[in-house]
Design an enzyme around this catalytic site. Structure first.
Site, mmCIF file in Angstrom:
data_model
loop_
_atom_site.group_PDB
_atom_site.id
_atom_site.type_symbol
_atom_site.label_atom_id
_atom_site.label_comp_id
_atom_site.label_asym_id
_atom_site.label_seq_id
_atom_site.Cartn_x
_atom_site.Cartn_y
_atom_site.Cartn_z
ATOM 1 N N ASP A 1 0.820 -1.209 0.000
ATOM 2 C CA ASP A 1 0.000 0.000 0.000
ATOM 3 C C ASP A 1 0.857 1.264 0.000
ATOM 4 O O ASP A 1 1.841 1.348 0.722
ATOM 5 C CB ASP A 1 -0.849 -0.063 1.290
ATOM 6 C CG ASP A 1 -1.957 0.946 1.336
ATOM 7 O OD1 ASP A 1 -2.277 1.406 2.450
ATOM 8 O OD2 ASP A 1 -2.489 1.307 0.258
ATOM 9 N N GLY B 1 -8.794 6.011 2.856
ATOM 10 C CA GLY B 1 -9.365 6.781 3.957
ATOM 11 C C GLY B 1 -10.770 6.335 4.287
ATOM 12 O O GLY B 1 -11.634 7.146 4.608
ATOM 13 N N SER C 1 -11.911 4.776 6.894
ATOM 14 C CA SER C 1 -12.351 4.912 8.293
ATOM 15 C C SER C 1 -13.162 6.182 8.498
ATOM 16 O O SER C 1 -12.782 7.251 8.022
ATOM 17 C CB SER C 1 -11.131 4.951 9.223
ATOM 18 O OG SER C 1 -10.467 3.700 9.182
HETATM 19 O O1 G3H Z 1 -4.222 3.081 2.642
HETATM 20 C C1 G3H Z 1 -4.828 2.926 3.699
HETATM 21 C C2 G3H Z 1 -6.116 3.596 3.933
HETATM 22 O O2 G3H Z 1 -6.300 4.611 3.021
HETATM 23 C C3 G3H Z 1 -6.366 3.923 5.361
HETATM 24 O O3 G3H Z 1 -7.286 4.954 5.577
HETATM 25 O O4 G3H Z 1 -6.902 4.913 8.039
HETATM 26 O O5 G3H Z 1 -8.646 6.398 7.055
HETATM 27 O O6 G3H Z 1 -8.989 3.916 7.101
HETATM 28 P P1 G3H Z 1 -7.991 5.050 7.009
HETATM 29 ZN ZN ZN Z 2 -4.460 5.057 1.792
#
Ligand code: G3H
Ligand code: ZN
Length: 286
Positions: free
Chosen positions: A80, A211, A213
């Site tokens: 990632d 993102g 979350s």
């Molecule tokens: O690449 C990882 C995600 O974009 C994490 O986003 O921490 O807001 O769930 P988040």
């Molecule tokens: Zn991310």
């Protein structure tokens, strides 16, 4: 086991999304895989560069192999937010199923150039490639006590996405349409710009939402109807793991046995992942 590309195509056609859940400990993986097993869902285990350096690229691949063989589940591994082609090559050599080249901080031409190189190199080795156009404004998946303001200039411009996809042969594209890495503890989460997402989706390449979350559930459902086939979740899982561990250790100050005091955290992660799988609609899709 069917390849990851099969599941992305299926998700795009049947309008569901596959969750990518980041990890840096074995206990998080236990919770993620238990959720996928319960709900019969394909799953993507994600490691950022930092997470993969902590776990080890080869160790992450070994974990995926063991759990894939043991459960028979379609479990995939993604590197990632890879910032360098060299590091992505290391992940591919180790056996990752997918790599994400994050060229969002580069001028578009540079992003396209390197993404094209990554795509050529990876596809030759049957590795799926995620590109990225538009920035998420934050690198860290952490808690924000101050309200997080999305900068309009960071959002993905549909014409740039089109130019990028015309030149770089990636399988899926991460787009910035109003989400950000992390959780705004005030609970406010900027809403997804749906029209923008629909305009980008018209290009016809499956899309990725970072993102995840804290993003309102209704927004997630609409985004899946508009081309999102992969949704990344990290902060909510980190909060579940860490806050539960803190609480358990506080309540059992004498406890020194990891397999005893970590169990609650495994379950807390499993609960978050099950909720997301049901929201994304990837349950019973294997
Ligand atoms: O690449 C990882 C995600 O974009 C994490 O986003 O921490 O807001 O769930 P988040
Ligand atoms: Zn991310």
């Amino acid at each position: 086991m069917k390849p990851l590309k099969y599941y992305f195509k299926k998700a795009y056609k049947e309008k569901f999304a596959i969750g990518q859940f980041n990890f840096s400990t074995f206990e998080q993986v236990k919770g993620i895989v238990a959720a996928a097993q319960n709900l019969k869902s394909p799953i993507i285990l994600g490691t950022s560069e930092g997470e993969s350096k902590f776990v080890g690229l080869q160790e992450a691949v070994a974990l995926r192999n063991v759990l894939r063989n043991k459960t028979g589940l379609p479990i995939f591994l993604n590197l990632d937010h890879g910032k360098s082609f060299d590091y992505l090559k290391k992940a591919i050599a180790a056996g990752y199923d997918m790599v994400h080249f994050d060229g969002s901080k580069l001028p578009l031409e540079e992003n396209i150039k390197i993404s094209s190189q990554v795509a050529k190199y990876a596809k030759w080795r049957s590795v799926v490639v995620e590109g990225e156009v538009g920035r998420f404004g934050t690198d860290a998946s952490r808690l924000y006590t101050e309200k997080f303001e999305i900068k309009e200039e960071n959002l993905t411009k549909p014409e740039e996405a089109k130019q990028y996809l015309h030149m770089a042969n990636v399988d899926v594209l991460a787009v910035s349409v109003g989400t950000f890495h992390g959780l705004d503890v005030s609970g406010a989460s900027p809403h997804i710009r749906l029209e923008k997402l629909q305009e980008i989706n018209a290009i016809g390449v499956p899309l990725v939402l970072h993102g995840g979350s804290g993003t309102p559930e209704e927004d997630i459902r609409k985004a899946i109807q508009s081309g999102i086939v992969k949704i990344n979740i990290n902060t909510e899982s980190r909060v579940a793991f860490s806050h539960t561990l803190r609480k358990t250790l506080e309540a059992n100050k004498e406890e020194i046995t990891p397999y005893k005091y970590l169990q609650d955290s495994v379950q807390a992660v499993q609960q978050v992942v099950e909720e997301k799988i049901k929201l994304f609609g990837s349950n019973n899709r294997i």
